[in-house]
Design a protein around this motif. Structure first.
Motif, PDB file in Angstrom:
ATOM      1  N   LEU A  39      -5.024 -11.827 -15.773  1.00 38.26           N
ATOM      2  CA  LEU A  39      -5.506 -10.490 -15.175  1.00 38.26           C
ATOM      3  C   LEU A  39      -6.536 -10.809 -14.070  1.00 38.26           C
ATOM      4  N   LEU A  76      -2.665  -2.656 -13.300  1.00 42.71           N
ATOM      5  CA  LEU A  76      -3.152  -3.913 -13.791  1.00 42.71           C
ATOM      6  C   LEU A  76      -4.078  -4.574 -13.058  1.00 42.71           C
ATOM      7  N   THR A 125       0.742  -2.052 -18.720  1.00 44.91           N
ATOM      8  CA  THR A 125      -0.516  -2.685 -19.108  1.00 44.91           C
ATOM      9  C   THR A 125      -0.636  -2.880 -20.434  1.00 44.91           C
ATOM     10  N   ASN A 154      -6.857   1.136 -21.600  1.00 43.73           N
ATOM     11  CA  ASN A 154      -5.621   0.441 -21.822  1.00 43.73           C
ATOM     12  C   ASN A 154      -5.490  -1.008 -22.613  1.00 43.73           C
ATOM     13  N   TYR A 155      -6.575  -1.783 -22.215  1.00 39.21           N
ATOM     14  CA  TYR A 155      -6.719  -3.202 -22.794  1.00 39.21           C
ATOM     15  C   TYR A 155      -7.157  -3.191 -24.278  1.00 39.21           C
ATOM     16  N   GLY A 192      -2.612 -11.069 -25.060  1.00 39.61           N
ATOM     17  CA  GLY A 192      -3.862 -11.094 -26.038  1.00 39.61           C
ATOM     18  C   GLY A 192      -3.658 -10.896 -27.495  1.00 39.61           C
ATOM     19  N   ALA A 232      -4.298  -1.749 -26.539  1.00 43.56           N
ATOM     20  CA  ALA A 232      -3.262  -2.959 -26.430  1.00 43.56           C
ATOM     21  C   ALA A 232      -3.631  -4.076 -27.356  1.00 43.56           C
ATOM     22  N   LEU A 233      -5.111  -4.289 -27.326  1.00 46.67           N
ATOM     23  CA  LEU A 233      -5.745  -5.446 -28.256  1.00 46.67           C
ATOM     24  C   LEU A 233      -5.990  -4.905 -29.767  1.00 46.67           C
ATOM     25  N   LEU A 242      -5.295 -14.377 -21.118  1.00 47.38           N
ATOM     26  CA  LEU A 242      -5.275 -12.923 -20.646  1.00 47.38           C
ATOM     27  C   LEU A 242      -6.291 -12.664 -19.646  1.00 47.38           C
ATOM     28  N   VAL A 286      -0.877  -6.952 -21.773  1.00 48.11           N
ATOM     29  CA  VAL A 286      -2.154  -7.191 -22.646  1.00 48.11           C
ATOM     30  C   VAL A 286      -1.736  -7.622 -23.779  1.00 48.11           C
ATOM     31  N   ARG A 287      -0.904  -6.897 -24.577  1.00 48.64           N
ATOM     32  CA  ARG A 287      -0.701  -7.162 -26.025  1.00 48.64           C
ATOM     33  C   ARG A 287       0.120  -8.577 -25.996  1.00 48.64           C
TER      34      ARG A 287
END
Length: 195
Positions: free
Chosen positions: A28, A73, A109, A158-159, A117, A162-163, A24, A113-114
Motif C-alpha cells: 500500500l 487504496l 480495500t 477500512n484497514y 494483512g 479488514a484487519l 501490507l 488488506v485482509r
C-alpha cells in the motif's frame, strides 16, 4: 481457510503477523508513492474525474467505479468521487452511482488488506483492543453502520475493519447500509447549494 471469512482457528504466530503487516505496508505504501509520483493523489479532482469518465463514452460508469476503487487504496478522498458522480449524472443517478462506487471501493480495500494483512488485530492481547473489537463481535452490522455514518469511506477505517475478525458479509452489509446516509446528504446538500 478463505481469508475473507472469520472463524475459529489457531491464532497466527506474532512473526507471521509482523511479516504480513510488513507486506501490507510495503504494497500500500508503494502504491501510494507511485500514485503521488504520478500526480494522481494531489492533482485529481472532481472535474478531472468527470472529464476522464465522459471521454470513456459508454464505458464511463465502469471507468468511474474502477478509478474510485483504486483511488481509495491510495487515499484519494471519496467525497471527491461522489462530487464527480453528481456532476456527471445529476443528483439522483449521481447519488446512486456514487453510493455504488463507495461500496465497491471499500470492498476492494477490504479484500486487499485482509488478503495481505490477515486478521492481525485479533492477536493483540490488550484489554482496550479486546473491548473495541468486542463491539464488532457482538453487533458487527450495527457497529459498521455507525462507523460509516461518522467516518464514511475513510481508508484507516477500512484497514482496521479488514484487519479485525469481522466477517466479509457483515462488512459489506454494514458498509452498504451505513453509506446511504452520507451519500444522500452530500447529494441533497449539493442539489440545494446548486439551486
Amino acid at each position: 481457510m478463505n481469508p475473507l471469512q472469520a472463524g475459529p482457528h489457531a491464532p497466527p504466530s506474532s512473526r507471521r503477523v509482523i511479516l504480513r503487516l510488513g507486506l501490507l505496508v510495503a504494497v500500500l505504501g508503494g502504491a501510494f508513492l507511485f500514485a503521488w509520483q504520478m500526480g494522481w493523489v494531489q492533482h485529481l479532482d472532481a472535474e478531472a474525474v468527470r472529464d476522464l469518465v465522459q471521454s470513456a463514452g459508454a464505458w464511463g460508469v465502469v471507468l468511474y467505479l474502477v478509478l474510485f476503487a483504486l483511488a481509495e487504496l491510495v487515499h484519494v478522498p471519496g467525497m471527491m468521487f461522489v462530487a464527480a458522480a453528481l456532476l456527471l449524472w445529476g443528483p439522483w443517478m449521481g447519488a446512486a452511482v456514487g453510493w455504488l462506487g463507495c461500496v465497491i471501493s471499500v470492498v476492494v480495500t477490504f479484500i486487499v488488506v485482509r488478503g495481505l494483512g490477515g486478521q492481525a488485530l485479533t492477536v493483540i492481547d490488550k484489554p482496550w483492543m479486546k473491548k473495541a473489537l468486542g463491539w464488532l463481535d457482538r453487533a458487527p452490522v450495527r457497529t459498521i453502520i455507525a462507523l460509516r455514518l461518522v467516518m464514511w469511506v475513510a481508508p484507516p477505517l477500512n484497514y482496521l475493519l479488514a484487519l479485525s475478525s469481522v466477517r466479509f458479509s457483515h462488512f459489506v452489509i454494514g458498509s452498504a447500509l451505513g453509506l446511504i446516509g452520507p451519500v444522500a446528504f452530500i447529494a441533497l446538500a449539493a442539489d440545494w447549494l446548486l439551486n
